[in-house]
Structure formats: C-alpha cells, structure tokens
Design a protein around this motif. Structure first.
Motif, PDB file in Angstrom:
ATOM      1  N   ALA A 115       0.892  -1.239   0.223  1.00  0.00           N
ATOM      2  CA  ALA A 115      -0.258  -0.107  -0.561  1.00  0.00           C
ATOM      3  C   ALA A 115       0.796   1.219   0.078  1.00  0.00           C
ATOM      4  O   ALA A 115       0.859   2.256  -0.829  1.00  0.00           O
ATOM      5  CB  ALA A 115      -0.612  -0.053   0.610  1.00  0.00           C
TER       6      ALA A 115
ATOM      7  N   THR B 279       1.052   4.164  -2.644  1.00  0.00           N
ATOM      8  CA  THR B 279       0.681   5.388  -2.761  1.00  0.00           C
ATOM      9  C   THR B 279       1.643   6.167  -2.616  1.00  0.00           C
ATOM     10  O   THR B 279       1.154   7.385  -3.900  1.00  0.00           O
ATOM     11  CB  THR B 279       0.200   5.192  -0.992  1.00  0.00           C
TER      12      THR B 279
ATOM     13  N   ARG C 180      -5.138   0.953  -7.499  1.00  0.00           N
ATOM     14  CA  ARG C 180      -5.781   2.194  -6.894  1.00  0.00           C
ATOM     15  C   ARG C 180      -7.077   1.779  -5.387  1.00  0.00           C
ATOM     16  O   ARG C 180      -7.207   1.704  -4.509  1.00  0.00           O
ATOM     17  CB  ARG C 180      -6.247   3.037  -7.566  1.00  0.00           C
TER      18      ARG C 180
ATOM     19  N   LEU D 233      -5.772  -0.431  -3.112  1.00  0.00           N
ATOM     20  CA  LEU D 233      -5.485   0.790  -2.460  1.00  0.00           C
ATOM     21  C   LEU D 233      -6.478   1.475  -1.557  1.00  0.00           C
ATOM     22  O   LEU D 233      -6.408   1.148  -0.180  1.00  0.00           O
ATOM     23  CB  LEU D 233      -4.396   1.750  -2.772  1.00  0.00           C
ATOM     24  N   ASP D 234      -7.733   1.499  -1.873  1.00  0.00           N
ATOM     25  CA  ASP D 234      -7.904   2.824  -1.015  1.00  0.00           C
ATOM     26  C   ASP D 234      -8.963   1.460  -0.086  1.00  0.00           C
ATOM     27  O   ASP D 234      -9.609   1.569   0.692  1.00  0.00           O
ATOM     28  CB  ASP D 234      -9.198   3.492  -2.191  1.00  0.00           C
TER      29      ASP D 234
ATOM     30  N   LEU E  82      -7.328   0.675   2.549  1.00  0.00           N
ATOM     31  CA  LEU E  82      -7.072   1.826   3.848  1.00  0.00           C
ATOM     32  C   LEU E  82      -7.934   1.679   4.387  1.00  0.00           C
ATOM     33  O   LEU E  82      -8.325   2.440   5.549  1.00  0.00           O
ATOM     34  CB  LEU E  82      -6.344   3.564   2.741  1.00  0.00           C
TER      35      LEU E  82
ATOM     36  N   GLN F 228      -0.301  10.253   3.424  1.00  0.00           N
ATOM     37  CA  GLN F 228       0.662   9.763   2.402  1.00  0.00           C
ATOM     38  C   GLN F 228      -0.740   9.825   0.631  1.00  0.00           C
ATOM     39  O   GLN F 228      -0.592  10.146  -0.108  1.00  0.00           O
ATOM     40  CB  GLN F 228       1.429   8.988   1.757  1.00  0.00           C
ATOM     41  N   ARG F 229      -1.755   9.055   1.011  1.00  0.00           N
ATOM     42  CA  ARG F 229      -2.682   8.893   0.500  1.00  0.00           C
ATOM     43  C   ARG F 229      -3.818  10.190   0.183  1.00  0.00           C
ATOM     44  O   ARG F 229      -3.802  10.846  -1.003  1.00  0.00           O
ATOM     45  CB  ARG F 229      -3.915   7.936   1.443  1.00  0.00           C
TER      46      ARG F 229
ATOM     47  N   ARG G  51      -1.105  12.795  -1.978  1.00  0.00           N
ATOM     48  CA  ARG G  51      -1.246  11.311  -3.688  1.00  0.00           C
ATOM     49  C   ARG G  51      -3.130  12.118  -4.098  1.00  0.00           C
ATOM     50  O   ARG G  51      -2.714  13.160  -5.110  1.00  0.00           O
ATOM     51  CB  ARG G  51      -1.192  10.604  -3.229  1.00  0.00           C
TER      52      ARG G  51
ATOM     53  N   TRP H 125     -10.088  11.860   2.462  1.00  0.00           N
ATOM     54  CA  TRP H 125      -8.469  11.251   3.339  1.00  0.00           C
ATOM     55  C   TRP H 125      -8.148  11.749   3.711  1.00  0.00           C
ATOM     56  O   TRP H 125      -7.905  11.203   5.158  1.00  0.00           O
ATOM     57  CB  TRP H 125      -8.374  11.143   2.097  1.00  0.00           C
TER      58      TRP H 125
END
Length: 642
Positions: free
Chosen positions: A275, A279, A287, A290-291, A294, A305-306, A309, A322
């Motif tokens: 992850a 990111t 993506r 990843l989302d 998270l 970091q997200r 991003r 986020w």
C-alpha cells in the motif's frame, strides 16, 4: 584489534590541525594535542596552574598516558572537574584504550553502568564478561539483534555469546531477516556462512535469493518449516513491493492463499508495504485495491500519503474524505487546513475556503503563511517577549565557553555549552539563551532555545546571525541576504563547525567538491577543509553557489532551494515534461518526492519570512513567502528553458 568510532567522534579534542598560536593557551593546547610536552611545560609556566581552561591541558596528559594510566586518575579527574563534559570524554577514551590493551579490571573501573553508544556498550559488557558477569551475554544478544552493521569492537562479546549459545542459529537467522528489512545485503552475506550446518541454512539462501529476485517467492519449497516460510514470504512480498509494486499487489490478492501465506501479522505488514509504494508512486492500477485496503486497515502515515496523493493529482473532490480519516491533531494542522481550503475553493465554496484559511493562518509555519497570502492578511508571528534574566551568576562553564570562543575553538565551546544546557533547569536555559544573543553567540542561542523549548521566542530562535557577512555576499552576487541566512539557519543552526554524515561543512553545509568547483569557477584559490569551515569563506562560497542555482532556474527560489538540497538534476526531473501536466507552486512543493527536500524548501522560505519580518528595515509582514512569478507560473520544464 578494532577501529574505534569513539576516537573519531572525539577527534575535535584529541587531534586538531595546527592553529595559529597567538596566545599562551593556544600554544599550550596545540602542544598538548601533539604530545609536545616540552613546549607545553613552557606555555604552562606562563599560564599558571589555575587557568580556567586547565582541564583541557590535563585531559591531554591523561589521554597520552593511556592505556598505562591508572584508572583512579580518571576518577580523580572527574572529581576535580565535575562541571565539565571532559570527564565523560576521557572515560570514553580510557574504555577504548583499556579494552584494546585487554586491561579489563581498568576498563570496568571507568564506568559504573553501561554507556550509551553501541561501541562503548559492547566494550563495557565485554569487560563485565571477563569478570564472569552472565548478564553480559544477555546484553550481547540484544546488541546483536540489529539489521545494521555493528562496530568491530562488538565482535569479541558476540563471539563469547555465540560460543555459549546465547547467540545461536535462531538469532543469526533473525538478524538476517532484520538486515533484509534494512536493505543491507552485505550484512546478510556476512551472516550467511555462520549457518553452514544449520537447519536455517536453506532458508538463509532463499532470503538472499529473494533480495536479488523477489519473484522467486513462488518457487519457495513447500517442505521448509512453516515459521521460516512465513518469514520468507513476507520478505519476498516486501521486496517485490519495492521492485514491482503492481505485480506485488496482484500476487498479494491472487496467490497469497496458494502460497500458504497465513501469518496474520506478517500478512498485515506486507500489505502495508504494498500500500505504501502504491500510494507514493501513484500506481493507478493498484488504486481500487489501495483505497479499499486503507479503508479497512488505515495507518496514519499511509493515510497522510494518500491525502497527499490526492493533492498531487488535484483530486479536490476526494481529498476531504481522506483528510477526514486522519487523527484530529493532524486535521487541525495548518497543512491540512490549507489543503481543505484549496479543495473548497476548487469545488466552488469560497466561504468555506476562507474560513479554513483563517484557521490555518493562525499558525506560524509555511502553510499558515500560504493561507495568510490567500486571504491577503499579514502573517502572525506569535512572537513572545524574551524572559531570560541577564544577570547570570558566575558560572565556570560559561566562563569557559567565552574563553574557548575567544581562542577560536567553537567546537569545544559548543560541547561546553551543551553540557551546561543539559545540567540547567528551564529558567537557567532561558537566561543563557538571552545571554548568548547579547554576546552574539548565535549558534548557542538557537541551541538554548531548543533546550528551553522556547518555540515562541523568535529573538532566540532566529537571530540575525552574521548579518554583515550575508549582506556583503548578497551585494556581491545580487542576492536577497535573508535567503542564504535562512539556508544557514536550516542547514547548521548557525554552528560554524557543523559537519554532516556525508561530509557537508560549515554554516551553509557545503560539500567540499561543491566548494572547490565554485572557487575554480570564480578564479579563486581552491580552499581546504578548514577554510571551508571559516564563516566568511563558507558564506561567500555558499552564496555564490545559491546565485548559480538561481541563475540556472531563472530566479525561481523554490526550484533553487530544492536543488540546493537534492541536486539540480533531480529538480529538473521533477518538473512536468508537458505544460498541460504543469501544476501550481503549492502543489509542486507538496509533490516533491523526497520528504526531506519538501520540508527543506518549506522551512527555508518560512525562515526567510521570519528573518525579514524580525530584522528587516520594514515591518511589512504580508506576501513575503512566494514571489508573484513563483506563485503564478505552472511548474514544467518550460520554466528553465532558454
């Protein structure tokens, strides 16, 4: 035998280059450093035995007598000079010297408890082991379990612990695993032969293979012990996350079960690593995964970091979601208040944007100042009035600091000052901070402000150090003098003898190669290391180098500062190739890939505002952070093309 990091760390006291001997003390100290006892005796006769800096001359007499020195003399020295950092320095040298000479009784006599540094701890516990203290081997095991190399001084106590089974195959395997995570294949290769006849040998070979080619994790033998196999699978996924983040995610989703990767803690650790790289690298194909990861697993650093991003990609609709997942303390920081305001502005809610920026602008930092600029308001410095009492009592350590600075010994003065800080309460630290400012000891004032946690007393934290020198260099190279001053504050906190681990020197932390290049281009004599450390030379060369970078980047200070920290070539690579992909200044700064460089650019620009606002000829504190052309130009390679 071993090489000692302690000796290198104490080189400032033990061995300095020859200095001009303008005073009896300088002559005496130079003689003592070079074991010239005849000259020392003559100089000592002129100084007398009660000179305030006598401890330094006595130090060298003890140092030169090692390792034959009776350890009682080390104790006597500590009792004679109890308010000085030197007793601890001579203890360190004595422990190293006694250990080298295998004088274990003497080595045990100089410390009542284990010192802090790894090298000295190893020597201390080796001396204790020689007296039969079994705890030494337990401590050796703790020192052993590191993913980084240990000083050669640790080898004897490690050998003793291995011979008696305190460090066995399991500990060697564990250390190889730690070295894998620290990206230290050299240490892994060093450790591998220790497992030749071990049940861990096959796993160790696979660990090395996985470091070189993590895709071999699908070939791991099924008959490996499960605990070893789980460690190898975790290591393989971690390494694959770095070398091929998309493949790591695919295999983590699709092959984890077939591979038998079941250890919940290790699976979590591997997923977090995938992850992380997904990111920071913006891997678009990862993506959705990843989302979802998270949302289920979180992690403050990853969420930060997200959100970053989302800023980099200017996804203003998703950014607030986020940020909302961050802890309240993070959400209240000016950084995220500013970016929430930017998102509100981009989404058409100007009232909300203004409200958020009002909150951010109350903070004295880069994003607080950016928010103030968005509102067209003055910066809020929150400057507290100094409260130090200038009528200090007679402190021997303070007298020594004064004398050492007069004798051109800033490094020794720095050590004395830090010792004094550590042994003072907050009120005394504040008194000393004000004393240092009044005396023009700018580096010491900054250090005192840190020790006293006097974050709002800007007179101590941001004194106009070496103002005339910076102004002269600025006139010569057509610079804003506050900018190189801000660089020096960030780089060295105005400590002239500052040396970085990579070899950067002095106030503006110049690499010797850079200093030589700048000197040659200016048609000047190439300076040696001591010349580079000299403030006049350092400021002149650093200012010229900054002027060259500003010229290279068409006067853009953001790019020039990033180049000062990370190198010009990297900065050019960070600029968008196409103008359609160019981003505004605030987004470009947030998108700088190196955390250190992002923080550096923000800090130097903020410090420059503080210096000008505190010490400039005008009390104007508005729109000083970024120049109009820096704010208004999209950041692409077109900025630096002729």
């Amino acid at each position: 035998m071993f090489r000692s990091a302690v000796l290198a760390a104490l080189a400032l006291i033990v061995a300095m280059p020859a200095q001009a001997t303008d005073t009896p003390f300088q002559e005496a100290l130079h003689a003592a450093r070079n074991d010239d006892w005849e000259t020392l005796s003559r100089a000592q006769a002129r100084l007398g035995d009660e000179h305030p800096l006598q401890a330094y001359l006595d130090f060298h007499r003890l140092r030169a007598a090692l390792p034959d020195l009776n350890p009682q003399r080390v104790q006597d020295y500590a009792e004679r000079y109890p308010d000085s950092p030197l007793p601890n320095d001579i203890r360190q040298l004595a422990l190293v010297a006694y250990a080298r000479d295998e004088r274990w009784d003497a080595a045990r006599a100089v410390y009542d408890s284990a010192p802090r540094s790894t090298e000295l701890r190893c020597l201390y516990w080796h001396a204790q082991w020689q007296a039969g203290n079994q705890e030494a081997l337990n401590q050796a095991r703790e020192l052993w379990l590191s993913g980084n190399s240990r000083p050669s001084a640790c080898d004897p106590i490690f050998d003793a612990a291995r011979q008696r089974g305190q460090i066995g195959d399991r500990e060697i395997w564990k250390r190889m695993d730690l070295a894998f995570y620290e990206r230290s294949p050299g240490l892994m290769r060093y450790l591998r032969p220790m497992l030749d006849d071990s049940s861990y040998a096959t796993a160790a070979d696979w660990l090395l293979d996985l470091y070189g080619d993590p895709e071999t994790l699908t070939d791991l033998p099924k008959d490996l012990p499960d605990d070893q196999r789980q460690v190898l699978l975790a290591a393989g996924f971690r390494r694959l996350a770095y070398t091929d983040t998309e493949t790591a995610r695919e295999w983590f989703e699709d092959k984890r079960g077939d591979l038998g990767f079941t250890d919940a803690a290790l699976v979590e650790r591997a997923g977090q690593r995938i992850a992380w790289y997904s990111t920071i690298r913006g891997v678009e194909d990862n993506r959705d995964w990843l989302d979802q990861w998270l949302r289920e697993h979180g992690g403050n650093d990853l969420l930060d970091q997200r959100a970053r991003r989302a800023v980099i990609e200017r996804n203003w609709d998703e950014l607030p979601d986020w940020i909302a997942r961050l802890p309240q303390s993070e959400r209240d920081d000016s950084r995220w208040l500013y970016w929430l305001g930017r998102a509100a502005e981009e989404n058409g809610d100007d009232g909300k944007a203004k409200s958020l920026w009002q909150q951010a602008a109350g903070q004295r930092n880069f994003y607080g100042f950016l928010a103030a600029d968005r509102l067209g308001e003055p910066y809020r410095f929150g400057n507290a009035v100094p409260t130090g009492d200038r009528a200090l009592p007679d402190l021997p350590a303070l007298a020594r600091v004064k004398l050492l600075r007069e004798q051109d010994e800033p490094g020794l003065a720095w050590s004395e000052w830090n010792w004094l800080m550590w042994h003072s309460d907050e009120r005394r630290q504040r008194e000393l901070a004000q004393y240092a400012v009044d005396a023009g000891w700018y580096d010491l004032a900054v250090q005192a402000s840190i020790q006293a946690r006097a974050w709002d007393v800007l007179a101590w934290r941001f004194p106009a150090a070496h103002r005339e020198r910076f102004q002269e260099a600025a006139r010569r190279y057509d610079l804003d003098p506050w900018l190189p001053m801000a660089i020096a504050r960030r780089e060295s906190a105005f400590y002239p003898n500052a040396r970085s681990p990579v070899g950067a020197l002095g106030l503006m932390q110049l690499m010797p190669g850079t200093a030589r290049k700048v000197s040659r281009e200016a048609g000047q004599a190439v300076p040696g290391e001591q010349q580079i450390l000299e403030p006049n030379t350092n400021i002149a060369l650093g200012s010229r180098y900054l002027a060259d970078l500003l010229k290279q980047f068409n006067g853009n200070r953001i790019l020039a500062l990033a180049a000062y920290n990370a190198g010009p070539n990297r900065v050019e690579r960070w600029l968008a190739e196409e103008e359609d992909d160019a981003v505004p200044a605030d987004v470009w700064i947030e998108s700088i890939p190196f955390r250190e460089t992002r923080a550096y650019v923000q800090a130097v620009l903020t410090y420059r505002v503080l210096f000008q606002g505190l010490h400039g000829d005008t009390e104007e504190r508005t729109a000083l952070l970024l120049l109009p052309r820096e704010r208004g130009t999209p950041y692409s390679v077109a900025m630096i093309e002729d």
